[in-house]
Design a protein around this motif. Structure first.
Motif, mmCIF file in Angstrom:
data_model
loop_
_atom_site.group_PDB
_atom_site.id
_atom_site.type_symbol
_atom_site.label_atom_id
_atom_site.label_comp_id
_atom_site.label_asym_id
_atom_site.label_seq_id
_atom_site.Cartn_x
_atom_site.Cartn_y
_atom_site.Cartn_z
ATOM 1 N N CYS A 53 0.821 -1.216 0.000
ATOM 2 C CA CYS A 53 0.000 0.000 0.000
ATOM 3 C C CYS A 53 0.855 1.267 0.000
ATOM 4 O O CYS A 53 0.440 2.283 -0.564
ATOM 5 C CB CYS A 53 -0.929 0.020 1.206
ATOM 6 S SG CYS A 53 -2.244 -1.196 1.091
ATOM 7 N N CYS A 56 1.618 2.954 -3.194
ATOM 8 C CA CYS A 56 0.464 3.517 -3.894
ATOM 9 C C CYS A 56 -0.115 4.706 -3.129
ATOM 10 O O CYS A 56 -0.001 5.838 -3.559
ATOM 11 C CB CYS A 56 -0.592 2.413 -4.053
ATOM 12 S SG CYS A 56 -2.152 2.917 -4.782
ATOM 13 N N CYS A 59 -5.596 5.881 -1.992
ATOM 14 C CA CYS A 59 -6.741 6.165 -1.114
ATOM 15 C C CYS A 59 -6.464 7.412 -0.276
ATOM 16 O O CYS A 59 -7.332 8.277 -0.125
ATOM 17 C CB CYS A 59 -7.062 4.955 -0.229
ATOM 18 S SG CYS A 59 -5.662 4.299 0.709
ATOM 19 N N PRO A 129 -9.378 -1.477 2.040
ATOM 20 C CA PRO A 129 -10.516 -1.343 1.138
ATOM 21 C C PRO A 129 -11.676 -2.300 1.442
ATOM 22 O O PRO A 129 -12.460 -2.621 0.556
ATOM 23 C CB PRO A 129 -9.909 -1.627 -0.233
ATOM 24 C CG PRO A 129 -8.871 -2.686 0.057
ATOM 25 C CD PRO A 129 -8.312 -2.300 1.413
ATOM 26 N N ASN A 146 -14.388 0.769 -4.953
ATOM 27 C CA ASN A 146 -12.986 0.697 -4.532
ATOM 28 C C ASN A 146 -12.068 0.114 -5.602
ATOM 29 O O ASN A 146 -10.887 0.449 -5.646
ATOM 30 C CB ASN A 146 -12.860 -0.076 -3.226
ATOM 31 C CG ASN A 146 -13.441 0.688 -2.055
ATOM 32 O OD1 ASN A 146 -13.659 1.898 -2.137
ATOM 33 N ND2 ASN A 146 -13.718 -0.005 -0.974
ATOM 34 N N THR A 149 -10.265 2.793 -7.554
ATOM 35 C CA THR A 149 -9.263 3.606 -6.861
ATOM 36 C C THR A 149 -8.092 2.784 -6.339
ATOM 37 O O THR A 149 -6.968 3.253 -6.298
ATOM 38 C CB THR A 149 -9.911 4.310 -5.653
ATOM 39 O OG1 THR A 149 -11.066 5.001 -6.091
ATOM 40 C CG2 THR A 149 -8.959 5.275 -4.979
ATOM 41 N N CYS A 150 -8.387 1.555 -5.935
ATOM 42 C CA CYS A 150 -7.413 0.739 -5.206
ATOM 43 C C CYS A 150 -7.007 -0.496 -6.009
ATOM 44 O O CYS A 150 -7.836 -1.387 -6.229
ATOM 45 C CB CYS A 150 -8.042 0.322 -3.874
ATOM 46 S SG CYS A 150 -7.035 -0.802 -2.898
#
Length: 164
Positions: A53, A56, A59, A129, A146, A149-150
């Protein structure tokens, strides 16, 4: 070294597969397999062993959490701030009457994509998420949203399709 995540690639893939994902998730709601919660946990763990995560943080850059009163109290205490001062500095009330950040990206996100308040972060951040939820089919709309976006949410649905 963190492997860079191509957000645009994942977003385009998620857009292309919206109808397929929607149909698959709807099938889980109609007739959930007996062991779905166990499969969901396995797939969630597998995905988060693959996706870092902090490579990235999309979120944290784009979505922003909803703040509960418990979140506000906990984070204000962490900063040794009075609640009204914390709210005035960081939050606004949105059109749904929810407390959210005044602006994005998250003011607590560092340049290294790490959260400076990780141990006291909002509940919504801890749960995002939402791919480790029991009865995942109850949040199909959220899972669909989600995936756009994820990258982890997208991969979760893709892998889940192969297991169910």
């Amino acid at each position: 070294m963190k492997q860079e995540i191509d957000l645009e690639k994942y977003h385009q893939l998620a857009l292309q597969k919206q109808a397929e994902h929607r149909k698959f998730l709807a099938s889980l709601k109609k007739k959930p397999p007996k062991n779905l919660d166990k499969i969901v946990q396995q797939v969630h763990t597998e995905v988060f062993n693959e996706i870092d995560c902090t490579a990235c943080a999309n979120c944290c850059k784009t979505l922003g959490p909803l703040f509960t009163e418990a979140d506000i109290t906990r984070i204000a205490k962490y900063f040794k701030m009075r609640l009204p001062a914390f709210e005035e500095m960081y939050l606004r009330v949105d059109e749904d009457n929810d407390k959210v950040f005044k602006s994005m990206p998250c003011p607590f996100l560092g340049g290294d994509n790490l959260c400076s308040i990780y141990d006291v972060r909002p509940k919504a951040c801890r749960e995002f998420p939402h791919t480790d939820r029991k009865k995942i089919y109850q949040i199909n709309h959220l899972t669909m949203k989600n995936t756009l976006t994820c990258p982890a949410a997208y991969l979760f649905v893709e892998k889940l399709k192969t297991r169910v």
